[in-house]
Design a protein around this motif. Structure first.
Motif, PDB file in Angstrom:
ATOM      1  N   LEU A  52       3.513   7.479  -1.526  1.00 35.64           N
ATOM      2  CA  LEU A  52       4.662   7.147  -0.695  1.00 35.64           C
ATOM      3  C   LEU A  52       5.283   5.868  -1.222  1.00 35.64           C
ATOM      4  CD1 LEU A  52       6.251   7.952   1.873  1.00 35.64           C
ATOM      5  CD2 LEU A  52       4.746   6.389   3.144  1.00 35.64           C
ATOM      6  N   LYS A  53       6.499   5.969  -1.723  1.00 36.02           N
ATOM      7  CA  LYS A  53       7.203   4.806  -2.271  1.00 36.02           C
ATOM      8  C   LYS A  53       8.611   4.770  -1.727  1.00 36.02           C
ATOM      9  CE  LYS A  53       8.332   2.419  -6.590  1.00 36.02           C
ATOM     10  NZ  LYS A  53       9.728   2.122  -6.220  1.00 36.02           N
ATOM     11  N   ASP A  54       8.971   3.642  -1.142  1.00 35.29           N
ATOM     12  CA  ASP A  54      10.315   3.463  -0.576  1.00 35.29           C
ATOM     13  C   ASP A  54      10.652   4.570   0.422  1.00 35.29           C
ATOM     14  OD1 ASP A  54      10.608   1.240  -2.243  1.00 35.29           O
ATOM     15  OD2 ASP A  54      11.428   2.452  -3.866  1.00 35.29           O
ATOM     16  N   GLY A  55       9.650   4.980   1.194  1.00 29.24           N
ATOM     17  CA  GLY A  55       9.863   5.974   2.238  1.00 29.24           C
ATOM     18  C   GLY A  55       9.910   7.408   1.759  1.00 29.24           C
ATOM     19  N   LYS A  56       9.637   7.644   0.467  1.00 33.45           N
ATOM     20  CA  LYS A  56       9.704   9.000  -0.061  1.00 33.45           C
ATOM     21  C   LYS A  56       8.380   9.375  -0.722  1.00 33.45           C
ATOM     22  CE  LYS A  56      14.681   8.821  -0.995  1.00 33.45           C
ATOM     23  NZ  LYS A  56      15.741   8.949  -2.039  1.00 33.45           N
ATOM     24  N   TRP A  57       7.973  10.638  -0.532  1.00 31.89           N
ATOM     25  CA  TRP A  57       6.764  11.131  -1.182  1.00 31.89           C
ATOM     26  C   TRP A  57       7.101  11.576  -2.603  1.00 31.89           C
ATOM     27  CZ3 TRP A  57       2.039  10.303   0.453  1.00 31.89           C
ATOM     28  CH2 TRP A  57       1.825  10.067   1.814  1.00 31.89           C
ATOM     29  N   LEU A  58       6.304  11.090  -3.539  1.00 30.33           N
ATOM     30  CA  LEU A  58       6.509  11.385  -4.947  1.00 30.33           C
ATOM     31  C   LEU A  58       5.237  11.980  -5.538  1.00 30.33           C
ATOM     32  CD1 LEU A  58       8.261   8.043  -6.013  1.00 30.33           C
ATOM     33  CD2 LEU A  58       9.375  10.195  -5.364  1.00 30.33           C
ATOM     34  N   ALA A  59       5.404  13.033  -6.348  1.00 32.65           N
ATOM     35  CA  ALA A  59       4.262  13.665  -7.005  1.00 32.65           C
ATOM     36  C   ALA A  59       3.949  12.924  -8.300  1.00 32.65           C
ATOM     37  CB  ALA A  59       4.565  15.127  -7.303  1.00 32.65           C
ATOM     38  N   VAL A  60       2.681  12.626  -8.496  1.00 32.34           N
ATOM     39  CA  VAL A  60       2.234  11.923  -9.700  1.00 32.34           C
ATOM     40  C   VAL A  60       1.584  12.932 -10.637  1.00 32.34           C
ATOM     41  CG1 VAL A  60       0.767  10.102 -10.631  1.00 32.34           C
ATOM     42  CG2 VAL A  60       1.859   9.800  -8.390  1.00 32.34           C
ATOM     43  N   ASN A  61       2.254  13.223 -11.726  1.00 33.39           N
ATOM     44  CA  ASN A  61       1.705  14.178 -12.687  1.00 33.39           C
ATOM     45  C   ASN A  61       0.502  13.572 -13.405  1.00 33.39           C
ATOM     46  OD1 ASN A  61       3.562  16.259 -12.218  1.00 33.39           O
ATOM     47  ND2 ASN A  61       5.061  15.309 -13.572  1.00 33.39           N
ATOM     48  N   PRO A  62      -0.552  14.341 -13.583  1.00 30.11           N
ATOM     49  CA  PRO A  62      -1.710  13.821 -14.314  1.00 30.11           C
ATOM     50  C   PRO A  62      -1.380  13.570 -15.771  1.00 30.11           C
ATOM     51  CG  PRO A  62      -1.975  16.173 -13.834  1.00 30.11           C
ATOM     52  CD  PRO A  62      -0.743  15.724 -13.109  1.00 30.11           C
ATOM     53  N   GLN A  63      -1.931  12.483 -16.297  1.00 21.06           N
ATOM     54  CA  GLN A  63      -1.743  12.123 -17.701  1.00 21.06           C
ATOM     55  C   GLN A  63      -3.057  12.359 -18.446  1.00 21.06           C
ATOM     56  OE1 GLN A  63       1.063  10.831 -19.219  1.00 21.06           O
ATOM     57  NE2 GLN A  63       2.243  11.026 -17.332  1.00 21.06           N
ATOM     58  N   PRO A  64      -3.005  12.947 -19.627  1.00 21.49           N
ATOM     59  CA  PRO A  64      -4.241  13.140 -20.398  1.00 21.49           C
ATOM     60  C   PRO A  64      -4.953  11.815 -20.651  1.00 21.49           C
ATOM     61  CG  PRO A  64      -2.419  14.383 -21.358  1.00 21.49           C
ATOM     62  CD  PRO A  64      -1.818  13.483 -20.322  1.00 21.49           C
ATOM     63  N   GLN A 108       0.829  -1.194   0.000  1.00 11.78           N
ATOM     64  CA  GLN A 108       0.000   0.000   0.000  1.00 11.78           C
ATOM     65  C   GLN A 108       0.871   1.254   0.000  1.00 11.78           C
ATOM     66  OE1 GLN A 108      -3.598  -0.212  -0.145  1.00 11.78           O
ATOM     67  NE2 GLN A 108      -2.552  -2.020  -0.928  1.00 11.78           N
ATOM     68  N   HIS A 109       0.417   2.249  -0.705  1.00 15.05           N
ATOM     69  CA  HIS A 109       1.119   3.522  -0.784  1.00 15.05           C
ATOM     70  C   HIS A 109       0.124   4.617  -0.485  1.00 15.05           C
ATOM     71  CE1 HIS A 109       4.533   1.453  -2.514  1.00 15.05           C
ATOM     72  NE2 HIS A 109       3.665   0.778  -3.233  1.00 15.05           N
ATOM     73  N   SER A 110       0.345   5.303   0.638  1.00 12.43           N
ATOM     74  CA  SER A 110      -0.602   6.332   1.036  1.00 12.43           C
ATOM     75  C   SER A 110      -0.709   7.400  -0.036  1.00 12.43           C
ATOM     76  CB  SER A 110      -0.142   6.991   2.340  1.00 12.43           C
ATOM     77  OG  SER A 110      -0.122   6.038   3.373  1.00 12.43           O
ATOM     78  N   LEU A 111      -1.911   7.910  -0.200  1.00 12.36           N
ATOM     79  CA  LEU A 111      -2.160   8.950  -1.191  1.00 12.36           C
ATOM     80  C   LEU A 111      -2.474  10.245  -0.470  1.00 12.36           C
ATOM     81  CD1 LEU A 111      -4.498   7.040  -3.652  1.00 12.36           C
ATOM     82  CD2 LEU A 111      -2.031   7.227  -3.710  1.00 12.36           C
ATOM     83  N   VAL A 112      -2.025  11.323  -1.011  1.00 14.71           N
ATOM     84  CA  VAL A 112      -2.371  12.625  -0.438  1.00 14.71           C
ATOM     85  C   VAL A 112      -2.457  13.629  -1.564  1.00 14.71           C
ATOM     86  CG1 VAL A 112       0.042  13.179   0.016  1.00 14.71           C
ATOM     87  CG2 VAL A 112      -1.722  14.420   1.215  1.00 14.71           C
ATOM     88  N   GLU A 159      10.773  18.275  -0.048  1.00 16.87           N
ATOM     89  CA  GLU A 159      11.309  16.919  -0.129  1.00 16.87           C
ATOM     90  C   GLU A 159      10.540  16.046  -1.112  1.00 16.87           C
ATOM     91  OE1 GLU A 159      11.498  15.287   3.789  1.00 16.87           O
ATOM     92  OE2 GLU A 159      12.563  17.024   4.630  1.00 16.87           O
ATOM     93  N   VAL A 160       9.501  16.600  -1.711  1.00 15.63           N
ATOM     94  CA  VAL A 160       8.683  15.822  -2.648  1.00 15.63           C
ATOM     95  C   VAL A 160       9.315  15.874  -4.037  1.00 15.63           C
ATOM     96  CG1 VAL A 160       6.435  15.606  -3.759  1.00 15.63           C
ATOM     97  CG2 VAL A 160       6.578  16.261  -1.339  1.00 15.63           C
ATOM     98  N   SER A 161       9.573  14.705  -4.604  1.00 15.49           N
ATOM     99  CA  SER A 161      10.141  14.607  -5.954  1.00 15.49           C
ATOM    100  C   SER A 161       9.070  14.154  -6.935  1.00 15.49           C
ATOM    101  CB  SER A 161      11.310  13.610  -5.973  1.00 15.49           C
ATOM    102  OG  SER A 161      12.303  13.978  -5.033  1.00 15.49           O
ATOM    103  N   GLU A 162       9.336  14.359  -8.186  1.00 15.64           N
ATOM    104  CA  GLU A 162       8.402  13.897  -9.215  1.00 15.64           C
ATOM    105  C   GLU A 162       8.584  12.402  -9.438  1.00 15.64           C
ATOM    106  OE1 GLU A 162       7.656  14.492 -14.005  1.00 15.64           O
ATOM    107  OE2 GLU A 162       8.554  16.115 -12.831  1.00 15.64           O
ATOM    108  N   CYS A 163       7.483  11.690  -9.509  1.00 19.77           N
ATOM    109  CA  CYS A 163       7.524  10.256  -9.819  1.00 19.77           C
ATOM    110  C   CYS A 163       7.634  10.115 -11.328  1.00 19.77           C
ATOM    111  CB  CYS A 163       6.266   9.562  -9.295  1.00 19.77           C
ATOM    112  SG  CYS A 163       6.346   7.759  -9.391  1.00 19.77           S
ATOM    113  N   GLU A 164       8.832   9.824 -11.789  1.00 18.82           N
ATOM    114  CA  GLU A 164       9.115   9.876 -13.222  1.00 18.82           C
ATOM    115  C   GLU A 164       8.814   8.574 -13.944  1.00 18.82           C
ATOM    116  OE1 GLU A 164      13.171  11.081 -13.392  1.00 18.82           O
ATOM    117  OE2 GLU A 164      12.729  13.205 -12.982  1.00 18.82           O
TER     118      GLU A 164
END
Length: 300
Positions: free
Chosen positions: A267-279, A12-16, A65-70
């Motif tokens: 939250l992945k591998d202890g780090k918060w990552l931003a998920v960019n919306p995809q069309p 599970q990966h928490s969403l915010v 500390e939030v990075s982009e989830c690439e």
């Protein structure tokens, strides 16, 4: 697959969401305020965050500390190679716990109408929206701001319209009548997204080496909820959340992001990552109920 692999698969990966203007997904106190401050979609443009939205320092988002989830998994459900789709879903669930889908079968027209009617709803006059306001979490249709307004000391920076959606004939009569096309548009959206949900359950079942109808049969008659979330511009986003970190209690979450702001984080591998919306994409998140059912199956 052994139990450890299953646990990873269902990880599970928490969403915010922090500042996105609008998110739609299937799922799911207030102090004595003036009526015009019970909701954030009141037309007021805040220059400072009201005190009852300010999180304690230990609970505040660390936005720097939030990075982009690439490398978000994006799965093309229109691919003719079903085996390839199943393999992609297996990999995404084991590595991430979520993925995005394109060519998913929900028509572009249906999605566009849903987004428009959601925006139209939150642009209604305040007095019209307040007819639907309730701080009772047990209501099957209500407009509110936080999960349980009466018990919370700090509120989420959002308004949301919560709807029960299945069976439609039971719940549609209590839905908003304004904007006028709301009931028809949302009903059509619910039908198409429900079909997508069943299709995803089949693919997830097969990715585990199970019969395609396994998850559907185990879950039985499945409910369907929608939350239409409105996140207004936040004057001090470093002090609050639209939603705090959480996991989803349902089986699957099918999330439609607004394209304007990357407000979703995982939250992945202890780090918060931003998920960019995809069309033309939905974000799919594996919920707690599905995780528990699958682990139970492989423990027997």
């Amino acid at each position: 697959m052994n139990l450890n692999e299953i646990s990873k698969y269902c990880s599970q990966h928490s969403l915010v969401s922090t500042v996105a203007p609008l998110l739609l997904y299937f799922l799911l106190g207030i102090p004595i305020w003036d009526m015009d401050t019970k909701v954030l979609s009141s037309g007021i443009r805040y220059s400072n965050l009201p005190a009852n939205y300010v999180r304690p320092e230990s609970e505040r988002p660390r936005l720097s500390e939030v990075s982009e989830c690439e490398d978000v998994p994006v799965i093309d459900l229109g691919c003719e190679d079903r085996t390839h789709i199943i393999q992609q879903i297996c990999h995404a669930c084991m590595r991430y716990g979520f993925f995005q889908v394109i060519n998913h079968g929900v028509s572009k027209e249906t999605v566009e109408k849903m987004l428009q009617v959601a925006h139209d709803f939150f642009e209604l006059p305040l007095e019209e929206k307040l007819k639907l306001y309730s701080d009772d979490p047990s209501k099957t249709m209500r407009l509110s701001t936080s999960f349980n307004v009466n018990k919370e000391k700090v509120h989420n920076w959002r308004d949301y319209l919560r709807l029960h959606c299945y069976p439609l004939h039971k719940y549609v009569p209590e839905w908003p009548s304004n904007p006028p096309p709301f009931k028809d548009i949302v009903s059509n959206y619910c039908v198409e997204v429900r079909e997508l949900g069943y299709r995803l359950q089949e693919l997830i079942s097969q990715s585990l080496g199970l019969e395609k109808d396994y998850i559907k049969n185990v879950l039985g008659e499945q409910g369907q909820h929608m939350a239409v979330n409105y996140y207004p511009p936040c004057p001090e986003p470093e002090l609050t959340y639209g939603l705090p970190g959480h996991t989803d209690p349902n089986a699957l979450t099918i999330l439609l992001q607004d394209l304007q702001v990357a407000g979703l984080q995982v939250l992945k591998d202890g780090k918060w990552l931003a998920v960019n919306p995809q069309p033309d994409a939905f974000v799919i998140n594996i919920g707690d109920q599905l995780q528990v059912n699958l682990i139970f199956h492989f423990q027997r």
